[in-house]
Design a protein around this motif. Sequence first.
Motif, mmCIF file in Angstrom:
data_model
loop_
_atom_site.group_PDB
_atom_site.id
_atom_site.type_symbol
_atom_site.label_atom_id
_atom_site.label_comp_id
_atom_site.label_asym_id
_atom_site.label_seq_id
_atom_site.Cartn_x
_atom_site.Cartn_y
_atom_site.Cartn_z
ATOM 1 N N ALA A 13 0.833 -1.201 0.000
ATOM 2 C CA ALA A 13 0.000 0.000 0.000
ATOM 3 C C ALA A 13 0.872 1.257 0.000
ATOM 4 N N LEU A 14 1.923 1.266 0.825
ATOM 5 C CA LEU A 14 2.868 2.390 0.886
ATOM 6 C C LEU A 14 4.290 1.855 0.902
ATOM 7 N N TRP A 15 5.189 2.528 0.189
ATOM 8 C CA TRP A 15 6.594 2.144 0.212
ATOM 9 C C TRP A 15 7.442 3.406 0.269
ATOM 10 N N SER A 16 8.146 3.576 1.373
ATOM 11 C CA SER A 16 9.062 4.687 1.548
ATOM 12 C C SER A 16 10.460 4.158 1.286
ATOM 13 N N SER A 17 11.093 4.630 0.232
ATOM 14 C CA SER A 17 12.354 4.030 -0.188
ATOM 15 C C SER A 17 13.498 5.021 -0.095
ATOM 16 N N GLN A 18 14.202 5.233 -1.152
ATOM 17 C CA GLN A 18 15.477 5.938 -1.162
ATOM 18 C C GLN A 18 15.377 7.392 -0.704
ATOM 19 N N GLU A 19 16.291 7.744 0.222
ATOM 20 C CA GLU A 19 16.462 9.124 0.686
ATOM 21 C C GLU A 19 15.156 9.778 1.127
ATOM 22 N N THR A 20 14.420 9.097 1.994
ATOM 23 C CA THR A 20 13.223 9.689 2.584
ATOM 24 C C THR A 20 13.426 9.792 4.089
ATOM 25 N N HIS A 21 12.986 10.909 4.655
ATOM 26 C CA HIS A 21 13.236 11.195 6.054
ATOM 27 C C HIS A 21 12.030 11.908 6.669
ATOM 28 N N ASP A 22 11.893 11.811 7.986
ATOM 29 C CA ASP A 22 10.828 12.499 8.722
ATOM 30 C C ASP A 22 9.443 12.136 8.180
ATOM 31 N N ILE A 23 9.111 10.862 8.283
ATOM 32 C CA ILE A 23 7.872 10.338 7.710
ATOM 33 C C ILE A 23 6.907 9.966 8.827
ATOM 34 N N GLU A 24 5.649 10.316 8.650
ATOM 35 C CA GLU A 24 4.603 9.865 9.558
ATOM 36 C C GLU A 24 3.532 9.150 8.749
ATOM 37 N N VAL A 25 3.187 7.948 9.197
ATOM 38 C CA VAL A 25 2.101 7.175 8.606
ATOM 39 C C VAL A 25 1.166 6.836 9.760
ATOM 40 N N SER A 26 0.024 7.513 9.824
ATOM 41 C CA SER A 26 -0.852 7.313 10.978
ATOM 42 C C SER A 26 -2.327 7.441 10.612
ATOM 43 N N ARG A 27 -3.134 6.702 11.376
ATOM 44 C CA ARG A 27 -4.592 6.724 11.272
ATOM 45 C C ARG A 27 -5.093 6.441 9.858
ATOM 46 N N ASN A 28 -4.485 5.456 9.200
ATOM 47 C CA ASN A 28 -4.899 5.040 7.863
ATOM 48 C C ASN A 28 -5.565 3.675 7.919
ATOM 49 N N SER A 29 -6.375 3.386 6.915
ATOM 50 C CA SER A 29 -6.948 2.054 6.720
ATOM 51 C C SER A 29 -6.414 1.511 5.406
ATOM 52 N N MET A 30 -5.824 0.315 5.470
ATOM 53 C CA MET A 30 -5.263 -0.315 4.273
ATOM 54 C C MET A 30 -5.766 -1.746 4.221
ATOM 55 N N PHE A 31 -6.379 -2.118 3.088
ATOM 56 C CA PHE A 31 -6.883 -3.479 3.002
ATOM 57 C C PHE A 31 -6.932 -3.965 1.565
ATOM 58 N N ASP A 32 -7.024 -5.283 1.427
ATOM 59 C CA ASP A 32 -7.009 -5.962 0.122
ATOM 60 C C ASP A 32 -5.777 -5.575 -0.698
ATOM 61 N N MET A 33 -4.611 -5.832 -0.111
ATOM 62 C CA MET A 33 -3.355 -5.477 -0.760
ATOM 63 C C MET A 33 -2.731 -6.705 -1.405
ATOM 64 N N GLY A 34 -2.110 -6.516 -2.557
ATOM 65 C CA GLY A 34 -1.514 -7.637 -3.280
ATOM 66 C C GLY A 34 -0.318 -8.247 -2.586
ATOM 67 N N ALA A 35 0.447 -7.436 -1.858
ATOM 68 C CA ALA A 35 1.623 -7.946 -1.125
ATOM 69 C C ALA A 35 1.451 -7.665 0.354
ATOM 70 N N GLY A 36 1.754 -6.434 0.778
ATOM 71 C CA GLY A 36 1.703 -6.096 2.189
ATOM 72 C C GLY A 36 1.230 -4.679 2.411
ATOM 73 N N GLY A 37 1.371 -4.220 3.661
ATOM 74 C CA GLY A 37 0.863 -2.907 4.029
ATOM 75 C C GLY A 37 1.853 -1.774 3.847
ATOM 76 N N ILE A 38 2.848 -1.701 4.722
ATOM 77 C CA ILE A 38 3.786 -0.579 4.730
ATOM 78 C C ILE A 38 5.210 -1.126 4.621
ATOM 79 N N ARG A 39 5.929 -0.655 3.641
ATOM 80 C CA ARG A 39 7.326 -1.057 3.454
ATOM 81 C C ARG A 39 8.206 0.165 3.649
ATOM 82 N N ILE A 40 9.191 0.027 4.542
ATOM 83 C CA ILE A 40 10.098 1.122 4.863
ATOM 84 C C ILE A 40 11.506 0.687 4.505
#
Length: 110
Positions: A13-40
């Motif tokens: 659903a979300l993927w935070s990859s190269q050179e990302t900083h100061d990230i907030e992931v909160s109060r979300n609904s994620m469902f029916d995903m092909g792989a997974g939820g949050i990748r950091i």
Amino acid sequence: VTGCTIRNTGGYALWSSQETHDIEVSRNSMFDMGAGGIRIGRDAVITEPEVTRVHVSDNVLSTAGGVWQMGAGIIVQRASDVLIEHNSIQHFRYTGISVGWTWGYIPTHV
């Protein structure tokens, strides 16, 4: 990313990859995903973490792995200063939370 609904993805659903900083992931609904939820981060041969200062909290992650069964609810790879708290993770085919996973036996930076 705050207060969103993400569904019917082919991968994570979300993927935070190269050179990302100061990230907030909160109060979300994620469902029916092909792989997974949050990748950091990513599984790459690097010497220092590329993703830093991440806060993941109060999310609902449900039903994943329909395409890629090895998807995790939350996976952290090669990242630092990551706080994961108060998330509801259910109906994943592989695992809820994976921290520090990588191919091989090299040291990780998580």
